[in-house]
Design an enzyme around this catalytic site. Structure first.
Site, PDB file in Angstrom:
ATOM      1  N   ASN A  55       0.862  -1.185   0.000  1.00  0.00           N
ATOM      2  CA  ASN A  55       0.000   0.000   0.000  1.00  0.00           C
ATOM      3  C   ASN A  55       0.898   1.236   0.000  1.00  0.00           C
ATOM      4  OD1 ASN A  55      -1.798   2.039   0.452  1.00  0.00           O
ATOM      5  ND2 ASN A  55      -2.449   1.340   2.486  1.00  0.00           N
ATOM      6  N   LYS A  61      -0.010   4.209  -0.222  1.00  0.00           N
ATOM      7  CA  LYS A  61      -0.700   5.362   0.390  1.00  0.00           C
ATOM      8  C   LYS A  61      -0.510   6.586  -0.515  1.00  0.00           C
ATOM      9  CE  LYS A  61      -0.253   3.126   4.825  1.00  0.00           C
ATOM     10  NZ  LYS A  61      -0.187   3.218   6.273  1.00  0.00           N
ATOM     11  N   HIS A  73      -9.502   0.822   4.823  1.00  0.00           N
ATOM     12  CA  HIS A  73      -8.250   1.130   5.521  1.00  0.00           C
ATOM     13  C   HIS A  73      -8.541   2.099   6.674  1.00  0.00           C
ATOM     14  CE1 HIS A  73      -4.231   2.432   6.478  1.00  0.00           C
ATOM     15  NE2 HIS A  73      -3.798   1.363   5.840  1.00  0.00           N
ATOM     16  N   GLU A 104      -6.985   4.542   7.753  1.00  0.00           N
ATOM     17  CA  GLU A 104      -6.793   5.971   7.442  1.00  0.00           C
ATOM     18  C   GLU A 104      -8.047   6.561   6.802  1.00  0.00           C
ATOM     19  OE1 GLU A 104      -3.073   5.322   5.440  1.00  0.00           O
ATOM     20  OE2 GLU A 104      -2.197   4.837   7.386  1.00  0.00           O
ATOM     21  N   GLU A 135      -5.142  -4.919  10.568  1.00  0.00           N
ATOM     22  CA  GLU A 135      -4.164  -3.849  10.767  1.00  0.00           C
ATOM     23  C   GLU A 135      -4.489  -3.065  12.035  1.00  0.00           C
ATOM     24  OE1 GLU A 135      -2.209  -2.709   6.796  1.00  0.00           O
ATOM     25  OE2 GLU A 135      -4.005  -1.507   6.961  1.00  0.00           O
ATOM     26  N   GLY A 142       2.528   2.517  10.772  1.00  0.00           N
ATOM     27  CA  GLY A 142       3.448   3.643  10.607  1.00  0.00           C
ATOM     28  C   GLY A 142       4.155   4.052  11.885  1.00  0.00           C
ATOM     29  N   SER A 154       3.586  -1.822  10.431  1.00  0.00           N
ATOM     30  CA  SER A 154       5.033  -1.834  10.679  1.00  0.00           C
ATOM     31  C   SER A 154       5.705  -3.161  10.312  1.00  0.00           C
ATOM     32  CB  SER A 154       5.343  -1.456  12.132  1.00  0.00           C
ATOM     33  OG  SER A 154       4.904  -0.132  12.404  1.00  0.00           O
TER      34      SER A 154
HETATM   35  P1  13P Z   1       3.081   0.576   7.647  1.00  0.00           P
HETATM   36  O1  13P Z   1       3.626  -0.706   7.063  1.00  0.00           O
HETATM   37  O2  13P Z   1       3.762   1.805   7.105  1.00  0.00           O
HETATM   38  O3  13P Z   1       2.997   0.528   9.135  1.00  0.00           O
HETATM   39  O4  13P Z   1       1.558   0.695   7.111  1.00  0.00           O
HETATM   40  C1  13P Z   1       0.720  -0.391   7.222  1.00  0.00           C
HETATM   41  C2  13P Z   1      -0.508  -0.123   6.440  1.00  0.00           C
HETATM   42  O5  13P Z   1      -1.320   0.726   6.818  1.00  0.00           O
HETATM   43  C3  13P Z   1      -0.716  -0.871   5.190  1.00  0.00           C
HETATM   44  O6  13P Z   1      -2.005  -0.667   4.689  1.00  0.00           O
END
Ligand code: 13P
Length: 246
Positions: A9, A11, A93, A95, A163, A169, A209
């Site tokens: 992803n 993002k 997701h 976010e 997740e 992150g 992560s």
């Molecule tokens: P990170 O791997 O940067 O922690 O993000 C995970 C994520 O949200 C994947 O969709």
């Protein structure tokens, strides 16, 4: 056995130049042929990515709308994804749930639209730190799945991504025990609420992560069938994560 699955992803990261570079590196890499690989660039770069990426690696949108067409400024439809040879989408997701305020019903409605239109879905679920600390993790993730169950019956086009929000992150990966515990609970939920077949065949992948350092141990857990990778999917480490079973 379930096929190992690794999603990247991106993002809201990348440019024409950096995405071409990432795609070029993936094209050259020696990837475990047993692993299914899907990358999700920003919408603007979906076509560029599909054009440059080699066959055998699929491309996912990060979101899709639940209406077929019309006056929905800024949205993209399921048909438009299919028209562009984009075969997957992320949905739900955290976010988008948190920052864009998407609720369980809306995410489930988009999941139904995608599945009905022949687009595979990486369905994301996960709890906040506050929810975990008040022992609500399983309630939260099963409520997110229940909203989908209320709208669809065919789970063969869904990959569930667990997740935990506190691990995204942050560099704070869930422990193998924490991740395995939730994955097992999600599979038990599928067995009870959907079918034995859905429980046996649905890939449940972990995100938050994930790195080249922690992927091997996580991948050995019986109910962890792969990863959804954020930050590390933009880096050479992504190849090591794809190959975590080699
Ligand atoms: P990170 O791997 O940067 O922690 O993000 C995970 C994520 O949200 C994947 O969709």
């Amino acid at each position: 056995a379930r096929q190992f699955f690794v999603g990247g992803n991106f993002k809201m990261n990348g440019s024409v130049e950096t995405i071409k570079k990432i795609v070029g590196d993936l094209n050259k890499a020696n990837l475990d042929p047993k692993t299914e690989v899907v990358v999700a660039p920003p919408a603007l770069y979906l076509l560029l990515t599909r054009e440059h990426l080699r066959a055998g690696i699929e491309v996912a949108a990060q979101n899709v709308f639940d209406k077929p067409n019309g006056a929905f400024t800024g949205e993209i439809s399921v048909d438009q994804l299919r028209d562009s040879n984009i075969t997957w989408t992320l949905l739900g997701h955290s976010e988008r749930r948190v920052i864009l305020q998407e609720d369980n019903t809306f995410v489930a409605s988009k999941t139904k639209a995608a599945i009905d239109g022949g687009i595979n879905v990486i369905f994301c679920c996960g709890e906040s730190l506050e929810q975990r600390e008040s022992n609500k993790t399983i309630d939260v993730v099963t409520a997110q799945l229940k909203a989908v169950k209320d709208k669809i019956s065919d789970w063969s086009k869904i990959v569930v991504a667990y997740e935990p929000i506190w691990a995204i992150g942050t560099g704070k990966v869930a422990s193998t025990e924490q991740a395995q515990e939730v994955h097992a609970a999600l599979r038990a939920w599928l067995k009870k609420e959907v079918s034995d077949k859905a429980a046996e065949e649905t890939r449940i992948i972990y995100g938050g992560s994930v790195s080249e350092k922690n992927c091997k141990e996580l991948s050995k857990q019986p109910d962890i069938d792969g990863f959804l990778v954020g930050g590390a999917s933009l880096k050479p480490a992504f190849v090591d994560i794809i190959n975590s079973n080699l």
